[in-house]
Design a protein around this motif. Structure first.
Motif, PDB file in Angstrom:
ATOM      1  N   GLY A 197       0.815  -1.210   0.000  1.00 32.50           N
ATOM      2  CA  GLY A 197       0.000   0.000   0.000  1.00 32.50           C
ATOM      3  C   GLY A 197       0.849   1.260   0.000  1.00 32.50           C
ATOM      4  O   GLY A 197       0.521   2.244  -0.679  1.00 32.50           O
ATOM      5  N   LEU A 198       1.949   1.236   0.747  1.00 36.81           N
ATOM      6  CA  LEU A 198       2.847   2.390   0.786  1.00 36.81           C
ATOM      7  C   LEU A 198       3.486   2.611  -0.579  1.00 36.81           C
ATOM      8  O   LEU A 198       3.564   3.746  -1.062  1.00 36.81           O
ATOM      9  CB  LEU A 198       3.913   2.213   1.858  1.00 36.81           C
ATOM     10  N   LYS A 199       3.929   1.537  -1.224  1.00 31.53           N
ATOM     11  CA  LYS A 199       4.516   1.668  -2.556  1.00 31.53           C
ATOM     12  C   LYS A 199       3.500   2.244  -3.540  1.00 31.53           C
ATOM     13  O   LYS A 199       3.824   3.100  -4.365  1.00 31.53           O
ATOM     14  CB  LYS A 199       5.030   0.316  -3.048  1.00 31.53           C
ATOM     15  N   HIS A 200       2.270   1.791  -3.454  1.00 35.93           N
ATOM     16  CA  HIS A 200       1.212   2.320  -4.318  1.00 35.93           C
ATOM     17  C   HIS A 200       1.000   3.811  -4.041  1.00 35.93           C
ATOM     18  O   HIS A 200       0.855   4.608  -4.976  1.00 35.93           O
ATOM     19  CB  HIS A 200      -0.087   1.542  -4.100  1.00 35.93           C
ATOM     20  N   ALA A 201       0.990   4.201  -2.779  1.00 33.11           N
ATOM     21  CA  ALA A 201       0.815   5.616  -2.419  1.00 33.11           C
ATOM     22  C   ALA A 201       1.949   6.463  -2.986  1.00 33.11           C
ATOM     23  O   ALA A 201       1.717   7.574  -3.486  1.00 33.11           O
ATOM     24  CB  ALA A 201       0.751   5.763  -0.895  1.00 33.11           C
ATOM     25  N   ILE A 202       3.166   5.951  -2.940  1.00 31.37           N
ATOM     26  CA  ILE A 202       4.317   6.692  -3.472  1.00 31.37           C
ATOM     27  C   ILE A 202       4.184   6.858  -4.983  1.00 31.37           C
ATOM     28  O   ILE A 202       4.452   7.930  -5.525  1.00 31.37           O
ATOM     29  CB  ILE A 202       5.638   6.000  -3.075  1.00 31.37           C
ATOM     30  N   VAL A 203       3.725   5.820  -5.671  1.00 28.60           N
ATOM     31  CA  VAL A 203       3.506   5.912  -7.114  1.00 28.60           C
ATOM     32  C   VAL A 203       2.449   6.976  -7.419  1.00 28.60           C
ATOM     33  O   VAL A 203       2.610   7.798  -8.329  1.00 28.60           O
ATOM     34  CB  VAL A 203       3.101   4.540  -7.700  1.00 28.60           C
ATOM     35  N   LEU A 239       4.696  10.311   7.815  1.00 28.67           N
ATOM     36  CA  LEU A 239       4.228   9.229   6.951  1.00 28.67           C
ATOM     37  C   LEU A 239       4.724   7.861   7.382  1.00 28.67           C
ATOM     38  O   LEU A 239       3.943   6.972   7.654  1.00 28.67           O
ATOM     39  CB  LEU A 239       4.632   9.500   5.504  1.00 28.67           C
ATOM     40  N   ALA A 240       6.015   7.698   7.451  1.00 26.45           N
ATOM     41  CA  ALA A 240       6.554   6.366   7.718  1.00 26.45           C
ATOM     42  C   ALA A 240       6.196   5.858   9.101  1.00 26.45           C
ATOM     43  O   ALA A 240       5.938   4.676   9.269  1.00 26.45           O
ATOM     44  CB  ALA A 240       8.071   6.390   7.542  1.00 26.45           C
ATOM     45  N   LEU A 241       6.127   6.734  10.076  1.00 22.81           N
ATOM     46  CA  LEU A 241       5.861   6.291  11.435  1.00 22.81           C
ATOM     47  C   LEU A 241       4.388   6.237  11.774  1.00 22.81           C
ATOM     48  O   LEU A 241       3.937   5.312  12.426  1.00 22.81           O
ATOM     49  CB  LEU A 241       6.567   7.214  12.435  1.00 22.81           C
ATOM     50  N   ALA A 242       3.612   7.219  11.324  1.00 24.66           N
ATOM     51  CA  ALA A 242       2.229   7.318  11.776  1.00 24.66           C
ATOM     52  C   ALA A 242       1.261   6.482  10.957  1.00 24.66           C
ATOM     53  O   ALA A 242       0.222   6.099  11.462  1.00 24.66           O
ATOM     54  CB  ALA A 242       1.778   8.783  11.753  1.00 24.66           C
ATOM     55  N   THR A 243       1.561   6.213   9.704  1.00 22.29           N
ATOM     56  CA  THR A 243       0.562   5.559   8.874  1.00 22.29           C
ATOM     57  C   THR A 243       0.853   4.100   8.588  1.00 22.29           C
ATOM     58  O   THR A 243      -0.029   3.388   8.149  1.00 22.29           O
ATOM     59  CB  THR A 243       0.391   6.288   7.536  1.00 22.29           C
ATOM     60  N   ILE A 244       2.047   3.647   8.814  1.00 25.63           N
ATOM     61  CA  ILE A 244       2.358   2.246   8.543  1.00 25.63           C
ATOM     62  C   ILE A 244       2.409   1.507   9.863  1.00 25.63           C
ATOM     63  O   ILE A 244       3.339   1.613  10.628  1.00 25.63           O
ATOM     64  CB  ILE A 244       3.706   2.101   7.813  1.00 25.63           C
ATOM     65  N   SER A 245       1.351   0.807  10.126  1.00 28.55           N
ATOM     66  CA  SER A 245       1.275   0.039  11.371  1.00 28.55           C
ATOM     67  C   SER A 245       0.489  -1.232  11.078  1.00 28.55           C
ATOM     68  O   SER A 245      -0.230  -1.306  10.087  1.00 28.55           O
ATOM     69  CB  SER A 245       0.592   0.867  12.458  1.00 28.55           C
ATOM     70  N   PRO A 246       0.593  -2.228  11.929  1.00 27.02           N
ATOM     71  CA  PRO A 246      -0.148  -3.464  11.687  1.00 27.02           C
ATOM     72  C   PRO A 246      -1.634  -3.205  11.598  1.00 27.02           C
ATOM     73  O   PRO A 246      -2.173  -2.357  12.322  1.00 27.02           O
ATOM     74  CB  PRO A 246       0.191  -4.334  12.903  1.00 27.02           C
ATOM     75  N   GLU A 247      -2.288  -3.906  10.716  1.00 26.86           N
ATOM     76  CA  GLU A 247      -3.717  -3.755  10.562  1.00 26.86           C
ATOM     77  C   GLU A 247      -4.414  -4.256  11.825  1.00 26.86           C
ATOM     78  O   GLU A 247      -4.047  -5.303  12.358  1.00 26.86           O
ATOM     79  CB  GLU A 247      -4.182  -4.555   9.342  1.00 26.86           C
TER      80      GLU A 247
END
Length: 161
Positions: free
Chosen positions: A95-101, A152-160
């Motif tokens: 999902g993060l890679k898609h967001a970066i694209v 971005l990297a800390l606040a939005t990428i966490s385990p579902e």
């Protein structure tokens, strides 16, 4: 512009002068919006300066967990934009890679567009997210997408959950 990039001390530009200078020199503003962003007087002032005074192209990126930002003065400033990149539903590397694209595509579209006095800037729609991930902008409307890129990297990428 990140807080870590600002320098202080006597005889140097104030924080506000540094932010204004950075905004003046940029070609695109990536505005990371959250409930915390819209409750900060400094951040609201930064958003108003970028949008109203400088009339810079803005790519809104929704971060954090809340949705109160969507009822704020900042949301009103951004209401005419076609969509925001919503990172609230990004839970994994795919999902993060898609967001970066998507962010890269939006920046390239803005930079490739003719000057505003020649033609209005248009943003190409984001490609669909990869299978197994959630949509980054569910309905494509900024006003309906709820709730700074600094976090971005800390606040939005966490385990579902």
């Amino acid at each position: 512009l990140d807080e870590g990039m600002l320098h202080g001390g006597q005889g140097q530009e104030s924080m506000f002068e540094q932010i204004a200078s950075g905004l003046r020199s940029c070609k695109v503003v990536i505005m990371c919006i959250s409930d915390e962003y819209v409750t900060s007087e400094n951040c609201v002032m930064e958003a108003q300066f970028a949008c109203k005074t400088l009339k810079k192209p803005v790519i809104p990126v929704v971060c954090g967990k809340g949705s109160a930002w969507s009822e704020s003065a900042v949301a009103m400033l951004l209401r005419d934009l076609p969509a925001a990149l919503n990172l609230q539903s990004v839970w994994n590397e795919t999902g993060l890679k898609h967001a970066i694209v998507c962010l890269d595509r939006a920046i390239r579209n803005i930079l490739a567009a003719p000057a505003p006095d020649k033609a209005p800037s248009t943003h190409a729609p984001s490609p669909p997210p990869p299978a197994g991930t959630r949509s980054l902008a569910p309905d494509g409307k900024l006003g309906r997408i709820t709730a700074g890129m600094r976090r971005l990297a800390l606040a939005t990428i966490s385990p579902e959950p």
